[in-house]
Scaffold this motif. Structure first.
Motif, mmCIF file in Angstrom:
data_model
loop_
_atom_site.group_PDB
_atom_site.id
_atom_site.type_symbol
_atom_site.label_atom_id
_atom_site.label_comp_id
_atom_site.label_asym_id
_atom_site.label_seq_id
_atom_site.Cartn_x
_atom_site.Cartn_y
_atom_site.Cartn_z
ATOM 1 N N GLY A 66 -12.678 -5.938 21.171
ATOM 2 C CA GLY A 66 -12.482 -6.182 19.443
ATOM 3 C C GLY A 66 -11.169 -6.829 19.493
ATOM 4 O O GLY A 66 -10.676 -6.927 19.890
ATOM 5 N N ASN A 67 -11.276 -8.110 18.343
ATOM 6 C CA ASN A 67 -10.158 -8.814 17.716
ATOM 7 C C ASN A 67 -9.181 -7.924 16.528
ATOM 8 O O ASN A 67 -8.406 -8.505 15.314
ATOM 9 C CB ASN A 67 -10.881 -9.251 17.144
ATOM 10 N N PHE A 68 -9.050 -6.589 16.972
ATOM 11 C CA PHE A 68 -8.181 -6.228 15.307
ATOM 12 C C PHE A 68 -7.322 -5.748 16.287
ATOM 13 O O PHE A 68 -6.516 -5.483 17.347
ATOM 14 C CB PHE A 68 -8.041 -4.515 15.532
ATOM 15 N N SER A 69 -5.920 -6.350 15.317
ATOM 16 C CA SER A 69 -4.594 -6.363 15.416
ATOM 17 C C SER A 69 -3.919 -5.442 13.748
ATOM 18 O O SER A 69 -4.802 -6.603 12.504
ATOM 19 C CB SER A 69 -4.055 -7.148 16.217
ATOM 20 N N SER A 70 -2.913 -5.704 14.065
ATOM 21 C CA SER A 70 -2.257 -4.859 12.633
ATOM 22 C C SER A 70 -0.685 -5.508 12.956
ATOM 23 O O SER A 70 -0.105 -5.845 13.641
ATOM 24 C CB SER A 70 -1.929 -3.724 12.270
ATOM 25 N N SER A 71 -0.637 -6.003 11.602
ATOM 26 C CA SER A 71 0.691 -6.940 11.551
ATOM 27 C C SER A 71 1.552 -6.362 10.139
ATOM 28 O O SER A 71 0.867 -5.909 9.291
ATOM 29 C CB SER A 71 0.896 -7.728 11.559
ATOM 30 N N TYR A 72 2.150 -6.925 10.083
ATOM 31 C CA TYR A 72 3.045 -6.750 8.224
ATOM 32 C C TYR A 72 3.034 -7.443 7.258
ATOM 33 O O TYR A 72 2.190 -8.713 8.028
ATOM 34 C CB TYR A 72 4.699 -6.650 8.502
ATOM 35 N N GLY A 73 2.322 -7.247 6.351
ATOM 36 C CA GLY A 73 1.788 -8.249 4.775
ATOM 37 C C GLY A 73 1.990 -7.623 3.454
ATOM 38 O O GLY A 73 3.062 -6.555 3.368
ATOM 39 N N TYR A 74 1.258 -7.819 2.622
ATOM 40 C CA TYR A 74 1.414 -7.395 1.940
ATOM 41 C C TYR A 74 0.340 -6.676 0.969
ATOM 42 O O TYR A 74 -0.850 -6.806 1.198
ATOM 43 C CB TYR A 74 2.108 -8.320 0.556
ATOM 44 N N ARG A 75 0.500 -5.634 0.430
ATOM 45 C CA ARG A 75 -0.638 -4.598 -1.110
ATOM 46 C C ARG A 75 -0.294 -4.667 -2.343
ATOM 47 O O ARG A 75 1.588 -4.933 -2.731
ATOM 48 C CB ARG A 75 -1.276 -3.664 -0.572
ATOM 49 N N VAL A 76 -0.831 -4.710 -3.115
ATOM 50 C CA VAL A 76 -1.081 -4.467 -4.374
ATOM 51 C C VAL A 76 -1.163 -2.912 -5.305
ATOM 52 O O VAL A 76 -2.173 -2.737 -4.707
ATOM 53 C CB VAL A 76 -1.849 -5.725 -5.619
ATOM 54 N N GLN A 77 -0.576 -2.838 -5.398
ATOM 55 C CA GLN A 77 0.184 -0.805 -6.218
ATOM 56 C C GLN A 77 -0.744 -1.025 -7.180
ATOM 57 O O GLN A 77 -0.349 -1.694 -8.447
ATOM 58 C CB GLN A 77 1.255 -0.004 -6.146
ATOM 59 N N ILE A 78 -2.701 -0.365 -7.504
ATOM 60 C CA ILE A 78 -2.853 -0.328 -8.891
ATOM 61 C C ILE A 78 -2.681 0.887 -9.525
ATOM 62 O O ILE A 78 -2.852 1.082 -10.955
ATOM 63 C CB ILE A 78 -4.410 -0.493 -8.360
ATOM 64 N N TYR A 79 -1.837 2.028 -8.707
ATOM 65 C CA TYR A 79 -2.137 3.010 -9.065
ATOM 66 C C TYR A 79 -0.784 4.100 -8.548
ATOM 67 O O TYR A 79 -1.045 4.050 -7.569
ATOM 68 C CB TYR A 79 -3.444 4.039 -9.537
ATOM 69 N N SER A 80 0.440 5.361 -8.815
ATOM 70 C CA SER A 80 0.831 5.615 -8.857
ATOM 71 C C SER A 80 0.880 6.498 -9.518
ATOM 72 O O SER A 80 1.338 6.958 -10.693
ATOM 73 C CB SER A 80 2.127 4.808 -8.626
ATOM 74 N N TYR A 107 -0.879 9.074 -0.107
ATOM 75 C CA TYR A 107 -0.780 10.633 -0.360
ATOM 76 C C TYR A 107 1.437 10.960 0.312
ATOM 77 O O TYR A 107 1.003 10.566 1.488
ATOM 78 C CB TYR A 107 -1.569 11.524 -0.175
ATOM 79 N N ARG A 108 1.920 10.391 -0.758
ATOM 80 C CA ARG A 108 2.948 11.470 -0.109
ATOM 81 C C ARG A 108 3.650 12.098 -1.536
ATOM 82 O O ARG A 108 3.422 11.836 -2.588
ATOM 83 C CB ARG A 108 3.886 10.026 0.081
ATOM 84 N N GLU A 109 3.616 14.056 -1.107
ATOM 85 C CA GLU A 109 3.841 14.794 -2.044
ATOM 86 C C GLU A 109 5.121 14.301 -2.642
ATOM 87 O O GLU A 109 5.903 13.903 -2.504
ATOM 88 C CB GLU A 109 3.854 15.939 -1.088
ATOM 89 N N PRO A 110 4.735 14.532 -4.132
ATOM 90 C CA PRO A 110 3.823 15.155 -5.226
ATOM 91 C C PRO A 110 2.490 13.601 -5.186
ATOM 92 O O PRO A 110 1.523 13.839 -6.109
ATOM 93 C CB PRO A 110 3.616 15.692 -6.052
ATOM 94 N N ASN A 111 2.501 12.949 -4.981
ATOM 95 C CA ASN A 111 1.635 12.091 -5.585
ATOM 96 C C ASN A 111 1.622 10.843 -4.871
ATOM 97 O O ASN A 111 1.208 10.687 -3.605
ATOM 98 C CB ASN A 111 3.581 10.213 -6.052
ATOM 99 N N PHE A 112 -0.311 10.343 -5.468
ATOM 100 C CA PHE A 112 -1.476 9.902 -4.868
ATOM 101 C C PHE A 112 -0.582 8.106 -5.465
ATOM 102 O O PHE A 112 -0.491 7.757 -6.814
ATOM 103 C CB PHE A 112 -2.499 9.826 -5.520
ATOM 104 N N LYS A 113 -1.030 7.477 -4.350
ATOM 105 C CA LYS A 113 -0.838 5.616 -4.864
ATOM 106 C C LYS A 113 -2.105 5.034 -4.233
ATOM 107 O O LYS A 113 -2.210 5.695 -3.024
ATOM 108 C CB LYS A 113 0.177 5.567 -3.703
ATOM 109 N N VAL A 114 -2.762 4.328 -5.171
ATOM 110 C CA VAL A 114 -3.622 2.844 -5.028
ATOM 111 C C VAL A 114 -2.533 1.704 -4.932
ATOM 112 O O VAL A 114 -2.791 1.555 -5.337
ATOM 113 C CB VAL A 114 -4.842 3.749 -5.580
#
Length: 156
Positions: A66-80, A107-114
């Protein structure tokens, strides 16, 4: 009489020397042991796991080619927040508006993050953030390990 007294004083000294030499003799016996052999018994699947790990480290991806690899990048947090239902509702709402982007619930107790998207540059994440700002409040960009999308190589 003096001779009897001197013999009496000599016995405790002789006993001390005997105990001292016995102690040296027995401690020399304990250190004079021969080296032993260690036999390692392991499951045959262990070698298979080691081979797979070596293949992953060499190829930088999965073993199956497969061609899968992970690296550092960015995500947008829409809920916490602490409410699980609100987190799943925010994820569903985002998936309806942007079905092509992946979403993640952390999920990091006690918060859910999307969090949404797998962006290699901050500029791409900011572009999405500007698009969804009217629909979601309290959004911001997170830098973390991402699953980058596969690059399509065409011979055109």
């Amino acid at each position: 009489m003096k001779k009897a007294i001197s013999d009496h004083k000599a016995k405790p000294g002789l006993i001390k020397y005997c105990f001292f030499f016995m102690f040296l003799f027995f401690s020399a016996l304990t250190f004079g042991q021969a080296r032993g052999r260690v036999q390692v018994i392991r499951d045959p699947l262990f070698d298979t796991l080691l081979a797979k790990r070596a293949a992953l480290n060499r190829g930088g991806g999965s073993v199956g080619g497969g061609n899968f690899s992970s690296s550092y990048g960015y995500r947008v947090q829409i809920y916490s927040g602490t409410n699980r239902n609100l987190a799943y509702n925010a994820q569903a709402k985002f998936n309806r508006e942007f079905p092509e982007l992946r979403t993640y619930i952390v999920y990091r107790e006690p918060n859910f993050k999307v969090r949404a998207g797998d962006f290699r540059t901050r500029l791409e994440a900011e572009k999405l953030m500007q698009e969804i700002r009217p629909s979601f409040s309290g959004i911001f960009i997170i830098s973390e390990k991402i699953n980058p999308p596969k690059t399509v190589i065409s011979n055109d």
